[in-house]
Structures are given as C-alpha cells and as structure tokens.
Design a protein around this motif. Structure first.
Motif, PDB file in Angstrom:
ATOM      1  N   ARG A  16       0.819  -1.220   0.000  1.00  0.00           N
ATOM      2  CA  ARG A  16       0.000   0.000   0.000  1.00  0.00           C
ATOM      3  C   ARG A  16       0.854   1.272   0.000  1.00  0.00           C
ATOM      4  NH1 ARG A  16      -5.353  -1.098   1.042  1.00  0.00           N
ATOM      5  NH2 ARG A  16      -5.740   1.119   1.431  1.00  0.00           N
ATOM      6  N   ILE A  17       2.166   1.154  -0.191  1.00  0.00           N
ATOM      7  CA  ILE A  17       3.052   2.313  -0.337  1.00  0.00           C
ATOM      8  C   ILE A  17       4.266   1.877  -1.127  1.00  0.00           C
ATOM      9  CG2 ILE A  17       4.239   1.874   1.864  1.00  0.00           C
ATOM     10  CD1 ILE A  17       4.495   4.929   2.152  1.00  0.00           C
ATOM     11  N   SER A  27       1.010   5.864  -2.938  1.00  0.00           N
ATOM     12  CA  SER A  27       0.367   5.259  -1.771  1.00  0.00           C
ATOM     13  C   SER A  27      -1.113   5.056  -2.078  1.00  0.00           C
ATOM     14  CB  SER A  27       0.524   6.127  -0.515  1.00  0.00           C
ATOM     15  OG  SER A  27      -0.087   7.392  -0.709  1.00  0.00           O
ATOM     16  N   GLN A  29      -4.764   5.237  -0.436  1.00  0.00           N
ATOM     17  CA  GLN A  29      -5.498   5.796   0.690  1.00  0.00           C
ATOM     18  C   GLN A  29      -6.933   5.276   0.670  1.00  0.00           C
ATOM     19  OE1 GLN A  29      -5.256  10.038   0.977  1.00  0.00           O
ATOM     20  NE2 GLN A  29      -3.019  10.079   1.019  1.00  0.00           N
ATOM     21  N   HIS A  30      -7.458   5.040   1.873  1.00  0.00           N
ATOM     22  CA  HIS A  30      -8.818   4.517   2.019  1.00  0.00           C
ATOM     23  C   HIS A  30      -9.766   5.662   2.382  1.00  0.00           C
ATOM     24  CE1 HIS A  30     -12.029   1.689   2.894  1.00  0.00           C
ATOM     25  NE2 HIS A  30     -12.246   2.355   4.014  1.00  0.00           N
ATOM     26  N   PHE A  31     -10.870   5.775   1.653  1.00  0.00           N
ATOM     27  CA  PHE A  31     -11.892   6.782   1.910  1.00  0.00           C
ATOM     28  C   PHE A  31     -13.153   6.060   2.404  1.00  0.00           C
ATOM     29  CE2 PHE A  31      -9.047   8.659  -1.158  1.00  0.00           C
ATOM     30  CZ  PHE A  31      -8.887   9.957  -0.688  1.00  0.00           C
ATOM     31  N   ASP A  47     -10.865   2.793  -2.279  1.00  0.00           N
ATOM     32  CA  ASP A  47      -9.423   3.027  -2.222  1.00  0.00           C
ATOM     33  C   ASP A  47      -8.997   3.815  -3.445  1.00  0.00           C
ATOM     34  OD1 ASP A  47      -9.231   1.666   0.135  1.00  0.00           O
ATOM     35  OD2 ASP A  47      -8.665  -0.247  -0.792  1.00  0.00           O
ATOM     36  N   VAL A  50      -2.662   7.704  -4.591  1.00  0.00           N
ATOM     37  CA  VAL A  50      -2.244   9.090  -4.450  1.00  0.00           C
ATOM     38  C   VAL A  50      -0.740   9.159  -4.705  1.00  0.00           C
ATOM     39  CG1 VAL A  50      -2.125  11.073  -2.895  1.00  0.00           C
ATOM     40  CG2 VAL A  50      -4.077   9.524  -2.789  1.00  0.00           C
TER      41      VAL A  50
END
Length: 317
Positions: A16-17, A27, A29-31, A47, A50
């Motif tokens: 995830r990065i 990366s 990011q989870h919203f 997801d 970014v």
C-alpha cells in the motif's frame, strides 16, 4: 527486462506504499463511505492511489532489483540509476507514462509531475436510502380474562403414630436388658478413669525428678584460626580478569514513523534476516542484535555492512 513500472505495480498493491527514488511516493489511501444528500444514496468506501513528489529512500527499490535479478548491492545500485534515467526520459513534457492498473504520470516544462489515478474496482454499489415515515404505535394488547381454577380437594390430616402394645412379659424382659447394659457401661467408664489417673501421677513424678538434673557445663570458646585468612593470595591478584562480552545493535536503517519501520522489519524478516525494530527517542530503527567482545565491534560492523550492502550502518548500544 525489469522496469520501474513493474516495481511500482508489485510493491504498491502488496504494501500500500511504494517509494521510487528521485521520482516520488505512491500510496493507496482509504476513503470511508459517505452520504449523498441530494441523491439520497450511501456511497460505498473506496481506495484511491495518491502520488506525491516528496520521497525518502527506504532501500526497497534497490533490494527488489537485487532480488529479482540476483545481483550484489553494488551492481544493483547501478541498475537502479539506469532504470531511473529511463523513467525520467519517458516523462518528457507533454508525454504521459502509462502505469497499468494505477494511472498515468505526466511531466510539464517546470519539472513537475502530474498524476491521474485510475478508479480502483469496488464491489458494493451505491445503496439507495429512503426516508422512514413514523407510524402511530398500536393499541396495547389486553390479555383475555382467565377463568378461576377449581379448588383443590382438602388434604386429609395425618394421623399420629400408634404406640405398639406390649404384654407384661415383654416389658419385664426389656427392663432387664436395659439394666444390664447400663451396668456394663459403668464398669467401662470406671476403668478408663483409673487408667488416666495412673498416667497423670507418672507424668508428675517424672517432672519433679527431672528438675534436679545438673546443668551441663558451658562449652569452651572456639578460637578461629585467622592466619590463613590474613595472608593475601598473590596468585589470584596476579591473574588478570577476562573481558566480558557485550550486547549491542548494528543499525541498518532508521525512520521517523513506526509504520514504515515495522513494514521494513517485516520485509527483512521475510527474507530470513535476523533484524528487530528498536526505538530511540522519536526515531524508529531496523537493527541486527549482536553479542561479541568489545574488541570485535569494529569487525562485526564491517561484516554486517558487507553482508547487507549498507555502508551507512552504525553501532547502537
């Protein structure tokens, strides 16, 4: 042939990065889910990838190249520099570099990089939400009247036990047996009392006679031989003490946050490297625990630098 696009795609969706030296950091990011008041729908969580041009090299890209192409760290470093130059040439102003499954990266004349992310697949669809109308509560339920239960029949009274009737001959026999039993018990009690009295008299006489026993003479004082203790042992004083081993850490990498340090530690442990994560102040470090003699600390440091290909490794006590 390996490319940095393969490295970004493989590492990003696993950790995830993903940090690309001299390029930037990707990366995921989870919203969380959110409510759209206009459409009265609940948007599901999602997801999104970014990108930022700030980066801090954690060595992951170099290790990935060395592992994929089976290279030593020095040769892998030259390969990494070559891949970065090719990556920058593909980001000429006005050209877009396609990252499969991630998005597009495009450079401008000012040297800035612009990232256009792809929509990652999301399983749940939007949920429609309709307003709930309040209803009046229903009338309370009234249980039906119960019929009185029939009275139970009265319980007949319990009659008292009837005493058995004995004849005159049976009563005389019972009295004779009772008197004989009482007579035997009196003899047993008298014998026990006589035995206890004899034991008490014997104990009292023995105690009176034991009080006249003369006391034993005091023991003569024992004089300790201090000649042996006063003489120093010259042989022990001349023997030098052997140096003890010490425990310390050889720090390979350090990070300002614990999440990156923990991921790095887990990655090295997956490669069967004996590393641990330690904290010193506000810095989190990936280090190898070592135990050796004080004189061997320098050789241990050089050995770990050569083994892991990290020339910036240092000692931490």
């Amino acid at each position: 042939m390996l490319t940095l696009q393969q490295y970004i795609q493989e590492v990003l969706f696993r950790q995830r990065i993903c940090v690309v030296p001299h390029i930037g950091t990707f990366s995921i990011q989870h919203f969380p889910a959110r409510y759209n008041a206009g459409a009265q729908t609940l948007l599901p969580p999602r997801d999104q990838v970014v990108f930022t041009q700030s980066w801090q090299d954690d060595g992951s890209c170099l290790e990935w190249i060395a592992l994929k192409e089976n290279l030593v760290p020095a040769v892998a470093q030259r390969k990494l520099e070559k891949y970065i130059e090719e990556f920058k040439e593909a980001l000429q102003p006005g050209q877009a570099l396609e990252l499969p499954g991630i998005g597009k990266l495009q450079g401008d004349f000012a040297g800035n990089l612009h990232f256009h992310a792809e929509e990652l697949p999301v399983d749940p669809a939007d949920l429609p939400i309709t307003p709930i109308q309040r209803q009046e509560p229903a009338a309370p339920f009234t249980p039906p009247a119960t019929t009185p239960m029939a009275e139970e029949p009265p319980v007949p009274p319990v009659s008292a036990p009837v005493e058995p009737v004995m004849t005159e001959e049976e009563e005389n026999t019972l009295e004779a047996v009772t008197e004989g039993s009482i007579f035997k018990w009196w003899w047993a009690v008298a014998g026990a009392l006589i035995l206890l009295g004899g034991l008490a008299a014997w104990w009292y006489i023995g105690r009176q006679g034991g009080g006249n026993t003369p006391a034993s003479p005091p023991a003569a004082p024992v004089t300790a031989d201090t000649t042996q203790q006063a003489m120093p042992d010259s042989s022990l004083a001349a023997t030098p003490a052997a140096p003890d081993s010490i425990s310390y850490f050889i720090v390979l990498e350090e990070f300002p946050d614990s999440l990156t340090a923990a991921k790095k530690t887990a990655k090295r442990q997956a490669w069967e490297q004996p590393v641990v994560m330690i904290q010193r102040g506000n810095r989190y470090k990936v280090a190898v625990p070592v135990t050796s003699l004080p004189i061997d600390t320098t050789s241990e440091l050089q050995a770990k630098r050569s083994k892991y290909g990290i020339n910036k490794a240092y000692l931490e006590y």
